[in-house]
Write an enzyme that holds these catalytic residues in place. Structure first.
Site, PDB file in Angstrom:
ATOM      1  N   CYS A  23     -14.482  -1.581   4.470  1.00  0.00           N
ATOM      2  CA  CYS A  23     -13.776  -0.621   3.728  1.00  0.00           C
ATOM      3  C   CYS A  23     -14.289  -0.094   2.468  1.00  0.00           C
ATOM      4  O   CYS A  23     -13.741   0.903   1.964  1.00  0.00           O
ATOM      5  CB  CYS A  23     -12.514  -1.679   3.236  1.00  0.00           C
ATOM      6  SG  CYS A  23     -11.465  -2.664   4.687  1.00  0.00           S
ATOM      7  N   GLY A  24     -15.446  -0.804   1.951  1.00  0.00           N
ATOM      8  CA  GLY A  24     -16.042  -0.437   1.022  1.00  0.00           C
ATOM      9  C   GLY A  24     -17.072   0.775   1.418  1.00  0.00           C
ATOM     10  O   GLY A  24     -17.926   1.138   0.358  1.00  0.00           O
TER      11      GLY A  24
ATOM     12  N   ARG B 121       0.954  -1.171  -0.072  1.00  0.00           N
ATOM     13  CA  ARG B 121       0.069   0.055   0.070  1.00  0.00           C
ATOM     14  C   ARG B 121       0.730   1.252  -0.069  1.00  0.00           C
ATOM     15  O   ARG B 121       1.890   1.413   0.609  1.00  0.00           O
ATOM     16  CB  ARG B 121      -0.874  -0.025   1.393  1.00  0.00           C
ATOM     17  CG  ARG B 121      -1.778   1.385   1.248  1.00  0.00           C
ATOM     18  CD  ARG B 121      -2.782   1.195   2.650  1.00  0.00           C
ATOM     19  NE  ARG B 121      -3.789   0.070   2.490  1.00  0.00           N
ATOM     20  CZ  ARG B 121      -4.588  -0.297   3.297  1.00  0.00           C
ATOM     21  NH1 ARG B 121      -4.145   0.156   4.635  1.00  0.00           N
ATOM     22  NH2 ARG B 121      -5.363  -1.259   3.308  1.00  0.00           N
TER      23      ARG B 121
ATOM     24  N   ARG C 120      -3.816   2.715  16.969  1.00  0.00           N
ATOM     25  CA  ARG C 120      -4.532   2.187  15.866  1.00  0.00           C
ATOM     26  C   ARG C 120      -4.597   3.014  14.642  1.00  0.00           C
ATOM     27  O   ARG C 120      -3.664   4.137  14.654  1.00  0.00           O
ATOM     28  CB  ARG C 120      -5.844   2.327  16.393  1.00  0.00           C
ATOM     29  CG  ARG C 120      -6.931   1.409  15.614  1.00  0.00           C
ATOM     30  CD  ARG C 120      -6.802  -0.012  15.769  1.00  0.00           C
ATOM     31  NE  ARG C 120      -7.839  -0.899  15.735  1.00  0.00           N
ATOM     32  CZ  ARG C 120      -8.184  -1.352  14.427  1.00  0.00           C
ATOM     33  NH1 ARG C 120      -7.319  -1.428  13.591  1.00  0.00           N
ATOM     34  NH2 ARG C 120      -9.324  -2.175  14.519  1.00  0.00           N
ATOM     35  N   LYS C 121      -5.016   2.886  13.785  1.00  0.00           N
ATOM     36  CA  LYS C 121      -5.023   3.653  12.464  1.00  0.00           C
ATOM     37  C   LYS C 121      -5.781   5.203  12.590  1.00  0.00           C
ATOM     38  O   LYS C 121      -6.568   5.365  13.747  1.00  0.00           O
ATOM     39  CB  LYS C 121      -5.730   3.009  11.331  1.00  0.00           C
ATOM     40  CG  LYS C 121      -7.285   2.923  11.488  1.00  0.00           C
ATOM     41  CD  LYS C 121      -8.192   2.870  10.185  1.00  0.00           C
ATOM     42  CE  LYS C 121      -7.995   1.513   9.456  1.00  0.00           C
ATOM     43  NZ  LYS C 121      -9.293   1.540   8.270  1.00  0.00           N
TER      44      LYS C 121
ATOM     45  N   GLY D 217     -16.702  -6.713   1.658  1.00  0.00           N
ATOM     46  CA  GLY D 217     -16.473  -8.281   1.875  1.00  0.00           C
ATOM     47  C   GLY D 217     -16.718  -8.530   3.343  1.00  0.00           C
ATOM     48  O   GLY D 217     -17.142  -9.770   3.363  1.00  0.00           O
TER      49      GLY D 217
HETATM   50 FE1  SRM Z   1      -9.607  -1.318   4.904  1.00  0.00          FE
HETATM   51  C1  SRM Z   1      -8.412  -3.629   7.305  1.00  0.00           C
HETATM   52  C2  SRM Z   1      -8.371  -2.976   2.434  1.00  0.00           C
HETATM   53  C3  SRM Z   1     -10.086   1.343   3.310  1.00  0.00           C
HETATM   54  C4  SRM Z   1     -11.981  -0.245   7.485  1.00  0.00           C
HETATM   55  N1  SRM Z   1      -8.549  -2.967   4.940  1.00  0.00           N
HETATM   56  C5  SRM Z   1      -8.253  -3.807   5.864  1.00  0.00           C
HETATM   57  C6  SRM Z   1      -7.234  -4.919   5.275  1.00  0.00           C
HETATM   58  C7  SRM Z   1      -5.862  -4.270   5.826  1.00  0.00           C
HETATM   59  C8  SRM Z   1      -7.405  -6.133   6.097  1.00  0.00           C
HETATM   60  C9  SRM Z   1      -6.361  -7.120   5.754  1.00  0.00           C
HETATM   61  O1  SRM Z   1      -5.185  -7.397   6.216  1.00  0.00           O
HETATM   62  O2  SRM Z   1      -6.713  -7.929   4.566  1.00  0.00           O
HETATM   63  C10 SRM Z   1      -7.744  -4.916   4.002  1.00  0.00           C
HETATM   64  C11 SRM Z   1      -6.572  -5.380   3.220  1.00  0.00           C
HETATM   65  C12 SRM Z   1      -7.281  -6.031   1.829  1.00  0.00           C
HETATM   66  C13 SRM Z   1      -6.299  -5.977   0.453  1.00  0.00           C
HETATM   67  O3  SRM Z   1      -5.575  -6.733   0.454  1.00  0.00           O
HETATM   68  O4  SRM Z   1      -6.575  -4.953  -0.096  1.00  0.00           O
HETATM   69  C14 SRM Z   1      -8.395  -3.467   3.815  1.00  0.00           C
HETATM   70  N2  SRM Z   1      -9.254  -0.681   3.216  1.00  0.00           N
HETATM   71  C15 SRM Z   1      -8.955  -1.708   2.230  1.00  0.00           C
HETATM   72  C16 SRM Z   1      -8.784  -1.184   1.142  1.00  0.00           C
HETATM   73  C17 SRM Z   1      -7.853  -1.240   0.122  1.00  0.00           C
HETATM   74  C18 SRM Z   1     -10.382  -1.251   0.349  1.00  0.00           C
HETATM   75  C19 SRM Z   1     -10.261  -0.800  -1.026  1.00  0.00           C
HETATM   76  O5  SRM Z   1     -10.405  -1.854  -2.065  1.00  0.00           O
HETATM   77  O6  SRM Z   1     -10.216   0.229  -1.419  1.00  0.00           O
HETATM   78  C20 SRM Z   1      -8.897   0.487   1.563  1.00  0.00           C
HETATM   79  C21 SRM Z   1      -7.602   0.962   1.586  1.00  0.00           C
HETATM   80  C22 SRM Z   1      -7.472   2.646   1.838  1.00  0.00           C
HETATM   81  C23 SRM Z   1      -5.983   3.142   1.825  1.00  0.00           C
HETATM   82  O7  SRM Z   1      -5.642   3.260   0.765  1.00  0.00           O
HETATM   83  O8  SRM Z   1      -5.458   3.456   2.986  1.00  0.00           O
HETATM   84  C24 SRM Z   1      -9.617   0.383   2.859  1.00  0.00           C
HETATM   85  N3  SRM Z   1     -10.785   0.362   5.204  1.00  0.00           N
HETATM   86  C25 SRM Z   1     -11.083   1.377   4.529  1.00  0.00           C
HETATM   87  C26 SRM Z   1     -12.009   2.106   5.151  1.00  0.00           C
HETATM   88  C27 SRM Z   1     -12.527   3.392   4.029  1.00  0.00           C
HETATM   89  C28 SRM Z   1     -11.908   4.676   4.386  1.00  0.00           C
HETATM   90  O9  SRM Z   1     -10.998   4.753   5.077  1.00  0.00           O
HETATM   91  O10 SRM Z   1     -12.608   5.840   4.083  1.00  0.00           O
HETATM   92  C29 SRM Z   1     -12.359   1.768   6.118  1.00  0.00           C
HETATM   93  C30 SRM Z   1     -13.496   2.303   7.131  1.00  0.00           C
HETATM   94  C31 SRM Z   1     -13.231   3.583   7.717  1.00  0.00           C
HETATM   95  C32 SRM Z   1     -12.343   3.569   8.951  1.00  0.00           C
HETATM   96  O11 SRM Z   1     -11.256   3.002   8.735  1.00  0.00           O
HETATM   97  O12 SRM Z   1     -12.735   4.157   9.799  1.00  0.00           O
HETATM   98  C33 SRM Z   1     -11.643   0.529   6.502  1.00  0.00           C
HETATM   99  N4  SRM Z   1     -10.209  -1.816   6.987  1.00  0.00           N
HETATM  100  C34 SRM Z   1     -10.930  -1.421   7.911  1.00  0.00           C
HETATM  101  C35 SRM Z   1     -11.110  -2.018   9.238  1.00  0.00           C
HETATM  102  C36 SRM Z   1     -11.740  -1.458  10.319  1.00  0.00           C
HETATM  103  C37 SRM Z   1     -11.334  -0.516  11.114  1.00  0.00           C
HETATM  104  C38 SRM Z   1     -11.314  -0.515  12.612  1.00  0.00           C
HETATM  105  O13 SRM Z   1     -11.148   0.556  13.226  1.00  0.00           O
HETATM  106  O14 SRM Z   1     -11.738  -1.490  13.222  1.00  0.00           O
HETATM  107  C39 SRM Z   1     -10.125  -2.946   9.223  1.00  0.00           C
HETATM  108  C40 SRM Z   1      -9.859  -3.786  10.176  1.00  0.00           C
HETATM  109  C41 SRM Z   1      -8.465  -3.920  11.007  1.00  0.00           C
HETATM  110  O15 SRM Z   1      -7.700  -2.421  10.872  1.00  0.00           O
HETATM  111  O16 SRM Z   1      -8.358  -4.368  12.006  1.00  0.00           O
HETATM  112  C42 SRM Z   1      -9.566  -2.789   7.851  1.00  0.00           C
HETATM  113 FE1  SF4 Z   2     -11.339  -7.113   3.404  1.00  0.00          FE
HETATM  114 FE2  SF4 Z   2     -11.725  -4.737   4.219  1.00  0.00          FE
HETATM  115 FE3  SF4 Z   2     -13.237  -6.008   2.368  1.00  0.00          FE
HETATM  116 FE4  SF4 Z   2     -13.299  -6.919   4.795  1.00  0.00          FE
HETATM  117  S1  SF4 Z   2     -14.044  -4.972   3.835  1.00  0.00           S
HETATM  118  S2  SF4 Z   2     -13.339  -7.903   3.110  1.00  0.00           S
HETATM  119  S3  SF4 Z   2     -11.219  -6.063   5.398  1.00  0.00           S
HETATM  120  S4  SF4 Z   2     -10.919  -5.383   2.170  1.00  0.00           S
END
Ligand code: SRM
Ligand code: SF4
Length: 597
Positions: free
Chosen positions: A521-522, A132, A250-251, A516
């Site tokens: 994340c979507g 990333r 955390r993030k 998913g």
């Molecule tokens: Fe996300 C975890 C992908 C935007 C909430 N997210 C993950 C992980 C890293 C989980 C994993 O280890 O596999 C995913 C990686 C999958 C992959 O192979 O791509 C993943 N998140 C994504 C992306 C790539 C989705 C996409 O297809 O666009 C986005 C990357 C953003 C970036 O460039 O940094 C992405 N994730 C988001 C968003 C939307 C946003 O930021 O506007 C959210 C909700 C907003 C938020 O964070 O408040 C989001 N992702 C999460 C969470 C729940 C966070 C929490 O506080 O619990 C997780 C789980 C975690 O972090 O433990 C997570």
């Molecule tokens: Fe993976 Fe985020 Fe999609 Fe869940 S919402 S399947 S953590 S990329």
């Protein structure tokens, strides 16, 4: 500021960008786009007498980390900043046959290398990583697009590039032995992958129309770059990777909106800056909103903080630094589900949190004012479109938004976008949180020729004027690569949107988002229609069987009257077209005035 003995990390290192010398292509934008620093930051990592992330924490925070969750213990055992160095060492050893990726220490593989943006896709593609990046304000150029393509193409079908829901880039298929060359190549282009994942400040989202918008209130580019530098540029060594923010609980998500459209989605970020002139003087500034987030346990819309700051670099950086300092040192370290900013705001109470921020900002003595107001415009505003051809504030120039279905690009498609950008937009390409691209600064007289480009016609997935449904589809990564996914998303999202387009007519864009799993994340709660992976049962050969399914959310809104749809309206719908399509058609008809064809 406190440096402990542990501060003196390994006395290493280097930065060799030679493997990926910048292309000779004229990049008029390269320096200013990615950094506000005087010189281009091409170096990193250099870890000489560098403090660790943990060394910035007060003693009582370290004590809480010691009793904290497993991730905190991993960070204490070996500081996150080691990852910036270790990845080179692991790569060298793997290249020289001294070890394989399977010999990499588990805590590094699963956790620490996330600090260089490397996420092991162990469940789907063992040994391969998603890398990333950080793309402040979502601005890239043709040189970078070619570099991304070159970096992933050796990995075959799994070597793809994704535009993310934070207007960012993820490279797929990456192997540890190749990571240093990619990282060096990014640094040579003033971009980085450092501090893009795990407990880091995530990609800085700004306005995709910054600097070209005829209704712009604030140009977000310099502010996004300045915040990106704050969090990932070491002020001491002037290299990428800033230990000061390397051990967060955390993030942390930041978004800066540049107009009333809120293309940055401030309301779902931990810190959101919404442009609004001062109630009396008319000076431009930001209303600060706090605590928006989505997760498996809780989804929260940001709250008004009743704080207004000026829209200048000093105010924005100082304010962000103050919040980050408080968040880093005081937020939860035991329960990761409660380690997002909203929980800290609630623990203080919004008024006391505000007082704490004001006191912190005052302690920096940088002349930054925080005003006790949250002015709001009262006249009606129509949120605008990003796809298609639109005028800019510059006479004779237009922006053209192009659909990239679900943000997925193969290497050839990356190069097609680069070719178009070089021909029409001086090499520049903007990414959006809807996972699409915008070409800025196109001569009006070139529009017809632009539209006739082969990559926007025939079988191409790119579209300049897509339908209202297929043009507004967003999807998270899903089961193809993400180990947390309950369903495959991207292919379903693309296919179903096309089918719906052929089944119904709608008279406005309908934003269908796929995610998913409940991490969202979507961003399904912000969508018109949100589809979240979930359990379902269906009769197969006379027996009720568990099948891939989903929950459906309806009625999320973005922009000035943002609203999150917290509860699904339907659950347990099988993903089969025979079940899902009729359910969606019904929702489109009853909630969005769709007419069946
Ligand atoms: Fe996300 C975890 C992908 C935007 C909430 N997210 C993950 C992980 C890293 C989980 C994993 O280890 O596999 C995913 C990686 C999958 C992959 O192979 O791509 C993943 N998140 C994504 C992306 C790539 C989705 C996409 O297809 O666009 C986005 C990357 C953003 C970036 O460039 O940094 C992405 N994730 C988001 C968003 C939307 C946003 O930021 O506007 C959210 C909700 C907003 C938020 O964070 O408040 C989001 N992702 C999460 C969470 C729940 C966070 C929490 O506080 O619990 C997780 C789980 C975690 O972090 O433990 C997570
Ligand atoms: Fe993976 Fe985020 Fe999609 Fe869940 S919402 S399947 S953590 S990329």
């Amino acid at each position: 500021m406190k440096f402990s003995v542990a501060a003196v990390a390994a006395t290493i290192f280097f930065s060799s960008a030679s493997a990926f010398a910048p292309s000779s292509l004229k990049q008029s934008l390269s320096t200013k786009i990615f950094s506000t620093a005087e010189e281009t930051i091409t170096k990193g990592p250099i870890i000489v007498d560098k403090p660790t992330g943990t060394s910035f924490l007060p003693e009582d925070t370290v004590a809480r980390c010691e009793k904290g969750n497993p991730t905190e213990k991993v960070k204490l055992a070996k500081d996150p900043i080691n990852a910036w160095v270790d990845i080179y060492e692991y790569a060298r050893k793997i290249r020289e046959g001294e070890m394989t990726w399977e010999d990499v220490e588990k805590a590094d593989l699963d956790t620490r290398v996330k600090y260089v943006g490397m996420l092991h896709r162990n469940k789907r593609t063992p040994g391969q990583f998603m890398m990333r990046l950080k793309v402040p304000n979502g601005i890239v150029n043709s040189d970078l697009l070619r570099f991304y393509a070159k970096s992933v193409e050796k990995y075959g079908d799994g070597g793809v590039v994704d535009i993310t829901t934070r207007a960012n880039i993820q490279l797929r298929g990456v192997k540890i032995e190749d990571a240093p060359d990619i990282i060096d190549g990014l640094h040579a282009r003033n971009q980085t992958s450092f501090q893009s994942a795990l407990d880091s400040v995530r990609n800085m989202v700004g306005s995709p129309l910054a600097g070209i918008d005829d209704q712009e209130m604030v140009d977000t580019r310099e502010l996004c770059n300045a915040l990106n530098d704050l969090v990932s540029l070491d002020p001491v060594t002037n290299t990428r990777g800033n230990p000061m923010w390397a051990n967060l609980p955390r993030k942390f998500n930041i978004a800066i909106s540049g107009s009333r459209d809120d293309f940055a989605h401030t309301h779902i970020n931990d810190l959101g800056l919404q442009p609004c002139p001062h109630a009396e003087t008319g000076e431009m500034g930001f209303n600060v909103v706090l605590g928006g987030y989505m997760s498996i346990k809780r989804v929260a819309e940001s709250i008004d903080s009743n704080m207004w700051i000026k829209a200048d670099r000093n105010s924005v950086v100082t304010f962000a630094e103050a919040i980050l300092r408080i968040f880093r040192d005081e937020s939860e370290r035991k329960n990761r589900q409660q380690a997002r900013l909203m929980w800290l705001v609630e623990k203080y109470g919004p008024e006391d949190f505000k007082k704490a921020i004001i006191a912190e900002v005052e302690s920096y003595d940088r002349g930054v004012e925080i005003l006790d107001q949250q002015p709001r415009p009262t006249d009606k505003f129509e949120r605008r479109e990003l796809l298609g051809v639109h005028p800019q504030k510059q006479d004779g120039k237009v922006r053209i938004g192009v659909l990239v279905p679900t943000g997925r690009l193969n290497p050839e498609e990356c190069r097609q976008l680069a070719d178009v950008a070089e021909k029409y937009s001086d090499g520049e390409v903007r990414l959006t949180v809807e996972q699409n691209v915008i070409f800025p600064n196109i001569d009006e007289s070139d529009v017809e020729e632009f539209k006739k480009e082969a990559c926007f016609n025939g079988d191409s997935r790119f579209k300049v004027n897509p339908g209202f449904i297929e043009g507004n589809v967003v999807s998270c990564t899903g089961a193809e690569f993400c180990g947390l996914a309950l369903i495959e998303t991207k292919q379903h999202a693309e296919d179903i949107s096309k089918k719906l387009e052929s089944l119904v007519t709608v008279d406005r864009p309908i934003r269908i988002h796929w995610t998913g799993c409940p991490n969202s994340c979507g961003q399904v709660q912000a969508a018109d229609i949100g589809i979240m992976g979930g359990p379902a049962r269906k009769e197969v050969d006379g027996k009720k069987m568990a099948v891939p399914g989903c929950k459906i959310f309806v009625g999320g809104r973005i922009g000035e009257d943002a609203h999150l749809a917290m509860e699904p309206v339907k659950s347990g719908i099988p993903l089969d077209e025979a079940d899902l399509l009729p359910a969606l058609v019904e929702i489109l008809k009853t909630e969005f005035g769709a007419v069946e064809k």
